[in-house]
Design a protein around this motif. Sequence first.
Motif, mmCIF file in Angstrom:
data_model
loop_
_atom_site.group_PDB
_atom_site.id
_atom_site.type_symbol
_atom_site.label_atom_id
_atom_site.label_comp_id
_atom_site.label_asym_id
_atom_site.label_seq_id
_atom_site.Cartn_x
_atom_site.Cartn_y
_atom_site.Cartn_z
ATOM 1 N N GLN A 135 -5.671 -9.169 49.016
ATOM 2 C CA GLN A 135 -6.860 -9.978 49.288
ATOM 3 C C GLN A 135 -7.353 -10.644 48.015
ATOM 4 O O GLN A 135 -7.752 -11.814 48.025
ATOM 5 C CB GLN A 135 -7.958 -9.097 49.894
ATOM 6 C CG GLN A 135 -7.680 -8.652 51.317
ATOM 7 C CD GLN A 135 -8.738 -7.711 51.844
ATOM 8 O OE1 GLN A 135 -9.661 -7.305 51.135
ATOM 9 N NE2 GLN A 135 -8.635 -7.338 53.114
ATOM 10 N N GLU A 136 -7.309 -9.920 46.904
ATOM 11 C CA GLU A 136 -7.743 -10.496 45.634
ATOM 12 C C GLU A 136 -6.763 -11.568 45.168
ATOM 13 O O GLU A 136 -7.165 -12.584 44.599
ATOM 14 C CB GLU A 136 -7.879 -9.400 44.570
ATOM 15 C CG GLU A 136 -8.594 -9.844 43.309
ATOM 16 C CD GLU A 136 -10.033 -10.265 43.555
ATOM 17 O OE1 GLU A 136 -10.596 -10.977 42.693
ATOM 18 O OE2 GLU A 136 -10.619 -9.884 44.595
ATOM 19 N N GLU B 44 -3.573 -3.603 50.191
ATOM 20 C CA GLU B 44 -4.394 -4.502 51.005
ATOM 21 C C GLU B 44 -5.480 -5.167 50.161
ATOM 22 O O GLU B 44 -5.683 -6.388 50.237
ATOM 23 C CB GLU B 44 -5.034 -3.740 52.163
ATOM 24 C CG GLU B 44 -5.878 -4.626 53.075
ATOM 25 C CD GLU B 44 -6.484 -3.872 54.251
ATOM 26 O OE1 GLU B 44 -7.216 -4.496 55.034
ATOM 27 O OE2 GLU B 44 -6.223 -2.665 54.379
ATOM 28 N N SER B 45 -6.165 -4.380 49.329
ATOM 29 C CA SER B 45 -7.234 -4.927 48.487
ATOM 30 C C SER B 45 -6.669 -5.864 47.427
ATOM 31 O O SER B 45 -7.252 -6.918 47.135
ATOM 32 C CB SER B 45 -8.006 -3.790 47.817
ATOM 33 O OG SER B 45 -8.652 -2.984 48.787
ATOM 34 N N ARG C 276 -15.294 -3.985 48.676
ATOM 35 C CA ARG C 276 -13.944 -3.770 48.157
ATOM 36 C C ARG C 276 -13.979 -2.569 47.224
ATOM 37 O O ARG C 276 -15.024 -2.261 46.629
ATOM 38 C CB ARG C 276 -13.438 -5.003 47.408
ATOM 39 C CG ARG C 276 -14.159 -5.312 46.136
ATOM 40 C CD ARG C 276 -13.593 -6.550 45.424
ATOM 41 N NE ARG C 276 -14.212 -6.761 44.130
ATOM 42 C CZ ARG C 276 -15.389 -7.316 43.948
ATOM 43 N NH1 ARG C 276 -16.090 -7.727 44.988
ATOM 44 N NH2 ARG C 276 -15.885 -7.453 42.730
ATOM 45 N N PHE D 130 -3.401 0.663 47.268
ATOM 46 C CA PHE D 130 -4.404 -0.390 47.199
ATOM 47 C C PHE D 130 -3.826 -1.773 47.480
ATOM 48 O O PHE D 130 -4.426 -2.788 47.114
ATOM 49 C CB PHE D 130 -5.080 -0.378 45.823
ATOM 50 C CG PHE D 130 -5.865 0.873 45.544
ATOM 51 C CD1 PHE D 130 -7.012 1.150 46.267
ATOM 52 C CD2 PHE D 130 -5.438 1.777 44.587
ATOM 53 C CE1 PHE D 130 -7.742 2.307 46.026
ATOM 54 C CE2 PHE D 130 -6.155 2.932 44.338
ATOM 55 C CZ PHE D 130 -7.319 3.211 45.058
ATOM 56 N N MET E 82 -17.060 1.869 46.184
ATOM 57 C CA MET E 82 -16.988 0.540 46.775
ATOM 58 C C MET E 82 -17.977 -0.405 46.098
ATOM 59 O O MET E 82 -19.064 0.001 45.687
ATOM 60 C CB MET E 82 -17.278 0.593 48.278
ATOM 61 C CG MET E 82 -16.323 1.496 49.073
ATOM 62 S SD MET E 82 -14.587 0.983 48.962
ATOM 63 C CE MET E 82 -14.644 -0.562 49.903
#
Length: 257
Positions: free
Chosen positions: A131-132, A127-128, A202, A125, A194
């Motif tokens: 981004q957060e 990438e997510s 996300r 995870f 999601m």
Amino acid sequence: MRVKIKAQLDTAIPSEQIGASIEVSMYKRNQINEVLVKAIRSTYSSQPDEVILTRIKRLLDSDRKSRLPSSGDTRSSFAFHDDDAAGSGRDVTFSAYSVLALFLALRLMNCGLPQGRAVSALRRFRESLEQEHRRMSEVDIASLLNIEGTVIAGATALSREKLIAKGNVVEDSGKMVFFCVHADLEAVGEVTRMIAGKDGPRPDIICRGWEELEKRVKLDGYSNSPTLIVELMNPFIQLNHLLSKTQPARRGRRRGA
């Protein structure tokens, strides 16, 4: 390499300037060790510093040794590292995101998740989570420090800095961010749902605020799925503050030593 983040939390800076965006260098190993030991100790962990440092080393070693092949961005094949190992004579440096990811891995291990599962989850995870991390870097931290009725808003400058260093900043669950990890070690597989956020979909491993977390918990309860939950906003602020207080170690011996 330099990255831009917000949320410098030196209490000597006026509160209206705390959220100002500035450039921060990548961090050396001695800095992340120092910061992570302080952060984990602030969670009332009974672990000796040596145990925490050993876990950090093993997490980093495992991340490299169990690296997945990647056809694109090198970072996507690592949980904590940003690129391949540095050559001889070069320092290995880490981003502010990497420090947060290591903190999450240590917390998950403290909750009983095996090292390999922690590395796998943070790699899967990444990438997510990155981004957060970028989104949290744009949050007006000064506004979080001055919410009326909170402990930190009414604290003196010295007490405020102590609270930040301990990771006790955000009290409002609506402003918190939660990282949720499937904890059934015997499960054959898991389903990642999601969330349709304003900034795009996300995975629900990241829940912003209590309402999103409540929905996730209800679904997990219905499906008999045990979940580990770690709050992100408070350690994000805490780690950035602690990193701002560290100094990189110099390589080699000083002249005249």
